[in-house]
Scaffold this motif. Structure first.
Motif, mmCIF file in Angstrom:
data_model
loop_
_atom_site.group_PDB
_atom_site.id
_atom_site.type_symbol
_atom_site.label_atom_id
_atom_site.label_comp_id
_atom_site.label_asym_id
_atom_site.label_seq_id
_atom_site.Cartn_x
_atom_site.Cartn_y
_atom_site.Cartn_z
ATOM 1 N N PHE A 173 55.983 -51.179 43.659
ATOM 2 C CA PHE A 173 56.633 -51.164 42.532
ATOM 3 C C PHE A 173 57.178 -52.455 42.497
ATOM 4 O O PHE A 173 57.997 -52.716 43.351
ATOM 5 N N VAL B 150 55.902 -49.628 48.811
ATOM 6 C CA VAL B 150 56.390 -48.397 49.370
ATOM 7 C C VAL B 150 55.753 -47.527 49.963
ATOM 8 O O VAL B 150 56.056 -46.377 50.868
ATOM 9 N N PRO C 148 62.505 -39.540 56.399
ATOM 10 C CA PRO C 148 63.703 -39.603 55.678
ATOM 11 C C PRO C 148 63.742 -39.882 54.198
ATOM 12 O O PRO C 148 62.589 -40.393 53.974
ATOM 13 N N SER C 149 64.597 -39.669 53.503
ATOM 14 C CA SER C 149 64.579 -40.009 52.304
ATOM 15 C C SER C 149 64.247 -41.411 52.036
ATOM 16 O O SER C 149 64.717 -42.560 52.794
ATOM 17 N N GLY C 150 63.371 -41.749 51.229
ATOM 18 C CA GLY C 150 62.964 -42.927 50.664
ATOM 19 C C GLY C 150 61.706 -43.698 51.384
ATOM 20 O O GLY C 150 61.328 -44.861 51.039
ATOM 21 N N CYS C 151 61.059 -42.896 52.355
ATOM 22 C CA CYS C 151 60.104 -43.421 53.002
ATOM 23 C C CYS C 151 58.782 -43.318 52.163
ATOM 24 O O CYS C 151 57.580 -43.891 52.828
ATOM 25 N N GLY C 152 58.692 -42.792 51.057
ATOM 26 C CA GLY C 152 57.545 -42.784 50.426
ATOM 27 C C GLY C 152 56.601 -41.562 50.224
ATOM 28 O O GLY C 152 55.522 -41.398 49.993
ATOM 29 N N LYS C 153 57.398 -40.427 50.765
ATOM 30 C CA LYS C 153 56.619 -38.998 50.862
ATOM 31 C C LYS C 153 56.176 -38.668 49.301
ATOM 32 O O LYS C 153 55.083 -38.287 49.062
ATOM 33 N N THR C 154 57.244 -38.627 48.269
ATOM 34 C CA THR C 154 56.965 -38.176 46.845
ATOM 35 C C THR C 154 55.990 -39.144 46.396
ATOM 36 O O THR C 154 54.871 -38.825 45.744
ATOM 37 N N THR C 155 56.165 -40.440 46.465
ATOM 38 C CA THR C 155 55.095 -41.465 45.944
ATOM 39 C C THR C 155 53.757 -40.927 46.399
ATOM 40 O O THR C 155 52.650 -41.085 45.683
#
Ligand code: ADP
Ligand code: MG
Length: 348
Positions: free
Chosen positions: A13, A18, A37-44
């Motif tokens: 981005f 990411v 952890p939150s922000g590590c790129g799982k959802t992306t």
């Protein structure tokens, strides 16, 4: 080649990358978790598989077909979100049948498929209700039924249980896994909850900062972590600093003791040793070969398990004992000896 193949996948981005060179080959019917952890790129990463996000580089193949340029509805995937995302103005049955209607399935076929899906998620009698008349757990079952109704080739779930109470979370994760097994559907499940990933998955992808650190079955991830991050993110970890006495011979100094690990050590002056709580005990079970003297500094009564922290030199070591109605937990301040086996020490 697997059923779902992700190769050299990256996403930036702006100037921030990411997801970094992500590779994964998923077998047909496999249940994979992305854990991190939150922000590590799982959802992306999941959204790129779903088609909601365009990769900066890399390929995604489902059943041999390159899907990177296909829209989400052309990819034959089903998706479940943390927020349920049900249509509030449609009944449960119409929510579940939505994808079938879009796909042009005639009314009769739709109705029998909807009934079948509602039965699978245990909501056979709820078709006429509206989402607001359901509990969170029931709404998430509807979302699952809706995702599965179109018979997708791949099921994607993004933290589907995060918004629910602890008890429902545990029962629903067992249910999701059993439905997944029954249907044999290839699944990627995103979570930041290590217990969820350990208990549900065939294999776990532990993600750190956009990178897949380790990809392995739960037992291996927990017992043979390959990076310091994996070791400390998954499960509780005791860390002990030790001085290397003889690297080639695998000998180190642990407080006043000389310990032989029986395997060569990195050629550093000091190493960090890691140990799971269950590798420690307050009694010399089965002839444990190391004894460390310390003092009990914390006692947490958790019900079936009592977590005890013992200060040994600079290290504060966590260990668990089982509750026994006949013996109260030890007292804070009491002296204690911690027993372990040298072979259980992981060198990080
Ligand atoms: P996770 O699901 O593991 O919590 P995400 O994949 O949501 O992580 O996010 C990974 C990183 O990408 C985060 O730093 C997040 O802020 C950033 N990010 C996600 N989506 C966007 C976007 N649309 N624009 C800019 N940054 C984004
Ligand atoms: Mg996320």
């Amino acid at each position: 080649m697997g059923f779902l193949d992700i190769s050299n996948l990256s996403k930036s981005f702006g100037a921030t990358q990411v997801v970094k060179d992500f590779n994964l080959s998923v077998e047909k019917g496999e249940f994979i978790s992305f854990l991190g952890p939150s922000g590590c790129g799982k959802t992306t990463t999941l959204r790129m598989v779903a088609g909601f996000e365009v990769p900066s580089a890399g390929t995604i193949r489902i059943d041999g077909r390159d899907v990177v340029r296909l829209r989400p509805n052309q990819r034959n995937i089903g998706m479940v979100f943390q927020s349920y995302a049900l249509f509030p103005n449609l009944t449960v049955a119409d929510n579940v049948g939505f994808g079938l209607r879009v796909a042009g399935v005639p009314r009769a076929g739709r109705a029998s498929r909807v009934a079948e899906m509602l039965a699978i998620v245990g909501l056979a009698d709820f078709g006429a209700r509206y989402p607001f008349q359901l509990s969170g757990g029931q709404q998430q079952r509807v979302a699952l039924a809706r995702a599965l109704a179109v018979r997708p080739q791949v099921l994607l779930l993004d933290e589907p249980l995060s918004a629910l109470d602890a008890k429902i979370r545990v029962s629903l994760r067992e249910e999701i896994r059993s439905i997944q097994r029954k249907l044999g559907i290839t699944t990627i499940y995103v979570t930041h909850d290590q217990e969820e990933a350990l208990s549900m998955s065939d294999r776990i992808v532990v993600m750190n900062n956009g990178v897949a650190d380790q990809v392995a079955p739960p037992f291996e991830i927990y017992n043979r972590p390959t990076t310091r991050f994996v070791a400390s993110f998954v499960g509780t970890l005791n860390l002990i600093e030790a001085e290397v006495a003889d690297a080639a011979a695998g000998r180190l100094r642990l407080g006043p003791d000389l310990v032989d690990l029986g395997r060569p050590l990195p050629d550093n002056r000091r190493v960090t040793l890691a140990l799971r709580p269950e590798a420690l005990s307050l009694a010399p079970h089965g002839g444990r070969d190391l004894a460390l003297a310390g003092e009990i500094v914390e006692v947490h009564f958790l019900g079936s398990v009592i977590r005890i922290r013992v200060q040994v030199g600079d290290a504060r070591l966590s260990l668990d004992t089982f509750n026994s109605p006949d013996s109260p937990p030890p007292a804070v301040g009491a002296p204690a000896t911690v027993f372990l086996n040298a072979r259980d020490l992981m060198v990080l």
